[in-house]
Design a protein around this motif. Structure first.
Motif, PDB file in Angstrom:
ATOM      1  N   ARG A 141       0.821  -1.208   0.000  1.00 47.45           N
ATOM      2  CA  ARG A 141       0.000   0.000   0.000  1.00 47.45           C
ATOM      3  C   ARG A 141       0.860   1.265   0.000  1.00 47.45           C
ATOM      4  NH1 ARG A 141      -5.371  -0.944   1.486  1.00 47.45           N
ATOM      5  NH2 ARG A 141      -5.787  -3.110   2.106  1.00 47.45           N
ATOM      6  N   ALA A 142       2.008   1.202   0.684  1.00 45.11           N
ATOM      7  CA  ALA A 142       2.852   2.387   0.805  1.00 45.11           C
ATOM      8  C   ALA A 142       3.685   2.644  -0.441  1.00 45.11           C
ATOM      9  CB  ALA A 142       3.772   2.247   2.020  1.00 45.11           C
ATOM     10  N   GLU A 147      -3.574   1.179 -10.526  1.00 44.92           N
ATOM     11  CA  GLU A 147      -3.188   1.520 -11.894  1.00 44.92           C
ATOM     12  C   GLU A 147      -3.533   2.978 -12.197  1.00 44.92           C
ATOM     13  OE1 GLU A 147      -1.512  -0.352 -13.896  1.00 44.92           O
ATOM     14  OE2 GLU A 147      -1.564  -2.199 -12.726  1.00 44.92           O
ATOM     15  N   PRO A 148      -2.751   3.648 -13.050  1.00 49.14           N
ATOM     16  CA  PRO A 148      -1.586   3.118 -13.754  1.00 49.14           C
ATOM     17  C   PRO A 148      -0.316   3.211 -12.913  1.00 49.14           C
ATOM     18  CG  PRO A 148      -2.031   5.342 -14.497  1.00 49.14           C
ATOM     19  CD  PRO A 148      -3.115   5.009 -13.510  1.00 49.14           C
ATOM     20  N   LEU A 149       0.542   2.217 -13.082  1.00 47.66           N
ATOM     21  CA  LEU A 149       1.843   2.234 -12.429  1.00 47.66           C
ATOM     22  C   LEU A 149       2.825   3.080 -13.233  1.00 47.66           C
ATOM     23  CD1 LEU A 149       2.382  -1.487 -11.343  1.00 47.66           C
ATOM     24  CD2 LEU A 149       1.870   0.453  -9.866  1.00 47.66           C
ATOM     25  N   LEU A 150       3.850   3.546 -12.548  1.00 50.38           N
ATOM     26  CA  LEU A 150       4.952   4.254 -13.190  1.00 50.38           C
ATOM     27  C   LEU A 150       6.147   3.311 -13.304  1.00 50.38           C
ATOM     28  CD1 LEU A 150       4.629   7.728 -11.445  1.00 50.38           C
ATOM     29  CD2 LEU A 150       4.273   7.249 -13.862  1.00 50.38           C
ATOM     30  N   PRO A 151       7.128   3.642 -14.131  1.00 48.09           N
ATOM     31  CA  PRO A 151       8.239   2.702 -14.358  1.00 48.09           C
ATOM     32  C   PRO A 151       9.285   2.661 -13.258  1.00 48.09           C
ATOM     33  CG  PRO A 151       8.456   4.620 -15.778  1.00 48.09           C
ATOM     34  CD  PRO A 151       7.125   4.734 -15.115  1.00 48.09           C
ATOM     35  N   THR A 152       9.224   3.549 -12.272  1.00 46.92           N
ATOM     36  CA  THR A 152      10.257   3.565 -11.238  1.00 46.92           C
ATOM     37  C   THR A 152       9.641   3.399  -9.853  1.00 46.92           C
ATOM     38  OG1 THR A 152      10.228   5.960 -10.813  1.00 46.92           O
ATOM     39  CG2 THR A 152      11.571   5.180 -12.663  1.00 46.92           C
ATOM     40  N   ALA A 153      10.460   2.908  -8.937  1.00 45.03           N
ATOM     41  CA  ALA A 153      10.002   2.725  -7.560  1.00 45.03           C
ATOM     42  C   ALA A 153       9.676   4.061  -6.905  1.00 45.03           C
ATOM     43  CB  ALA A 153      11.072   1.983  -6.757  1.00 45.03           C
ATOM     44  N   LEU A 154      10.470   5.087  -7.201  1.00 47.66           N
ATOM     45  CA  LEU A 154      10.200   6.399  -6.619  1.00 47.66           C
ATOM     46  C   LEU A 154       8.880   6.958  -7.128  1.00 47.66           C
ATOM     47  CD1 LEU A 154      11.106   8.808  -4.907  1.00 47.66           C
ATOM     48  CD2 LEU A 154      12.256   9.710  -6.943  1.00 47.66           C
ATOM     49  N   GLY A 155       8.647   6.849  -8.425  1.00 43.66           N
ATOM     50  CA  GLY A 155       7.400   7.354  -8.975  1.00 43.66           C
ATOM     51  C   GLY A 155       6.191   6.667  -8.372  1.00 43.66           C
ATOM     52  N   ALA A 157       6.028   5.166  -5.403  1.00 42.33           N
ATOM     53  CA  ALA A 157       5.892   5.530  -3.990  1.00 42.33           C
ATOM     54  C   ALA A 157       5.231   6.894  -3.842  1.00 42.33           C
ATOM     55  CB  ALA A 157       7.255   5.518  -3.311  1.00 42.33           C
ATOM     56  N   LEU A 158       5.616   7.848  -4.683  1.00 46.25           N
ATOM     57  CA  LEU A 158       5.007   9.175  -4.610  1.00 46.25           C
ATOM     58  C   LEU A 158       3.563   9.146  -5.103  1.00 46.25           C
ATOM     59  CD1 LEU A 158       7.963  11.462  -5.750  1.00 46.25           C
ATOM     60  CD2 LEU A 158       6.977  11.265  -3.462  1.00 46.25           C
ATOM     61  N   ARG A 159       3.290   8.353  -6.121  1.00 45.53           N
ATOM     62  CA  ARG A 159       1.902   8.252  -6.589  1.00 45.53           C
ATOM     63  C   ARG A 159       1.035   7.558  -5.542  1.00 45.53           C
ATOM     64  NH1 ARG A 159       0.328   6.771 -12.692  1.00 45.53           N
ATOM     65  NH2 ARG A 159       0.914   8.971 -12.848  1.00 45.53           N
ATOM     66  N   ALA A 160       1.584   6.563  -4.853  1.00 43.69           N
ATOM     67  CA  ALA A 160       0.836   5.920  -3.770  1.00 43.69           C
ATOM     68  C   ALA A 160       0.530   6.921  -2.665  1.00 43.69           C
ATOM     69  CB  ALA A 160       1.630   4.740  -3.215  1.00 43.69           C
ATOM     70  N   ALA A 161       1.475   7.822  -2.400  1.00 42.14           N
ATOM     71  CA  ALA A 161       1.237   8.864  -1.397  1.00 42.14           C
ATOM     72  C   ALA A 161       0.106   9.785  -1.837  1.00 42.14           C
ATOM     73  CB  ALA A 161       2.519   9.666  -1.170  1.00 42.14           C
ATOM     74  N   GLU A 162       0.094  10.151  -3.113  1.00 45.49           N
ATOM     75  CA  GLU A 162      -0.953  11.033  -3.624  1.00 45.49           C
ATOM     76  C   GLU A 162      -2.319  10.356  -3.586  1.00 45.49           C
ATOM     77  OE1 GLU A 162       0.418  11.861  -7.517  1.00 45.49           O
ATOM     78  OE2 GLU A 162       2.003  13.249  -6.886  1.00 45.49           O
ATOM     79  N   PHE A 251       7.173  10.269   3.450  1.00 48.52           N
ATOM     80  CA  PHE A 251       6.427  11.468   3.067  1.00 48.52           C
ATOM     81  C   PHE A 251       4.949  11.144   2.891  1.00 48.52           C
ATOM     82  CE2 PHE A 251       4.708  13.864  -0.614  1.00 48.52           C
ATOM     83  CZ  PHE A 251       4.615  15.115  -0.020  1.00 48.52           C
ATOM     84  N   GLY A 252       4.654  10.004   2.277  1.00 46.09           N
ATOM     85  CA  GLY A 252       3.263   9.605   2.107  1.00 46.09           C
ATOM     86  C   GLY A 252       2.560   9.409   3.436  1.00 46.09           C
TER      87      GLY A 252
END
Length: 319
Positions: A141-142, A147-155, A157-162, A251-252
């Protein structure tokens, strides 16, 4: 003494964020490259003794000039921090090579999310949640959004936070956060800003050391005994990227806490009535998010607590 002070500016003039996110990584990268050049690269075999002699021969003017050059470069690159973070998130444009690479890496991210989901699955007859399954579910969850997923782990993680911050309450965090941020308590705002600064610092460190690895690799290409320098810089770049992902998860969490504690402050500031229950809240917040994001039907009623006799206000009503 920091670079801003050497240039006649203190941290307060440029801001603590600039000193942390821009000056520190730039200074570290410049120090490594300067050391390699001072040691004799690329023309001669580098030598620690030569680097020490070069450093001792520098006077205050030389140090000041180098400090100003680093500071100017940091100032010029500071406005590009958001673009750098988005690059690390996986927003690479629509070219064919970028799309191919993004699709490949997104598939890897989807497999990683699936593995966590499988670890989080419970036996139908289970009466308790195993610690490993709970940890896997929390991590999924964190670190991974829907969907949609981004190609990087950082992207991701930040999208999950949003996605995760306002979703339990029907709020679109991306739309609502600029309006909620001024209402967050000083203590919670400090936590959010600190964790966001950690993300930016780690991203800048990763980019800086990746660039240092390339530059020192070119300078030391003919000197294999010194290849440890670009290899170490590469390792630090990878380590900093992993730190950025961990900081994005933290941050999330801080963002979710801000929504948990202050979402009603937003409704009060907008002079909207407070909901009676979670279902009313979700419906009201979904309509509010839609209105703020793309217009449409505006709130039907306002609540003005300082004007209890106002016929447009219903202190106890729901939308």
């Amino acid at each position: 003494m920091g670079l801003p002070s050497l240039a006649g500016l203190d941290g307060g003039a440029l801001g603590n964020r600039f000193s942390l996110v821009s000056s520190l990584p730039m200074s570290a990268g410049a120090l490594v490259v300067t050391f390699v050049v001072a040691a004799g690269a690329p023309a001669d075999e580098p030598s620690w003794d030569r680097a020490v002699r070069t450093a001792r021969s520098m006077d205050a003017a030389d140090v000041g000039l180098l400090a100003v050059a680093v500071l100017v470069l940091a100032v010029l690159l500071h406005p590009m921090q958001l673009r750098l973070v988005r690059l690390f998130e996986g927003y690479w444009g629509g070219s064919r090579p970028a799309a191919w690479l993004a699709a490949l890496l997104t598939h890897r991210q989807r497999l990683a999310r699936r593995r966590l989901a499988e670890r989080a699955e419970l036996d139908p007859d289970a009466t308790t949640v195993p610690a490993d399954a709970a940890d896997a579910d929390r991590l999924r969850r964190a670190r991974y959004p829907n969907e949609p997923l981004l190609p990087t782990a950082l992207g991701n993680a930040l999208r999950a936070a949003e996605q995760g911050a306002g979703r339990p309450y029907g709020l679109d965090a991306v739309v609502v956060w600029p309006r909620l941020y001024p209402l967050v308590s000083d203590r919670q705002r400090a936590v959010v800003e600190d964790r966001r600064d950690q993300v930016d610092l780690a991203v800048r460190m990763s980019a800086t050391f990746a660039l240092v690895a390339v530059v020192t690799g070119a300078l030391l290409w003919r000197h294999p005994t010194w290849w440890l320098v670009p290899l170490a810089a590469s390792g630090l770049a990878v380590l900093a990227y992993r730190a950025a992902v961990a900081a994005a998860v933290a941050f999330g969490e801080a963002l979710r806490v801000a929504f948990d504690l202050h979402r009603f402050d937003l409704l009060t500031a907008l002079h909207l009535p407070l909901p009676r229950g979670i279902e009313n809240e979700r419906g009201q917040n979904q309509r509010l998010s839609t209105w703020l994001r793309q217009g449409g039907a505006a709130p039907e009623r306002y609540h003005h607590p300082d004007r209890p006799g106002d016929p447009a206000a219903d202190p106890n009503g729901d939308p």
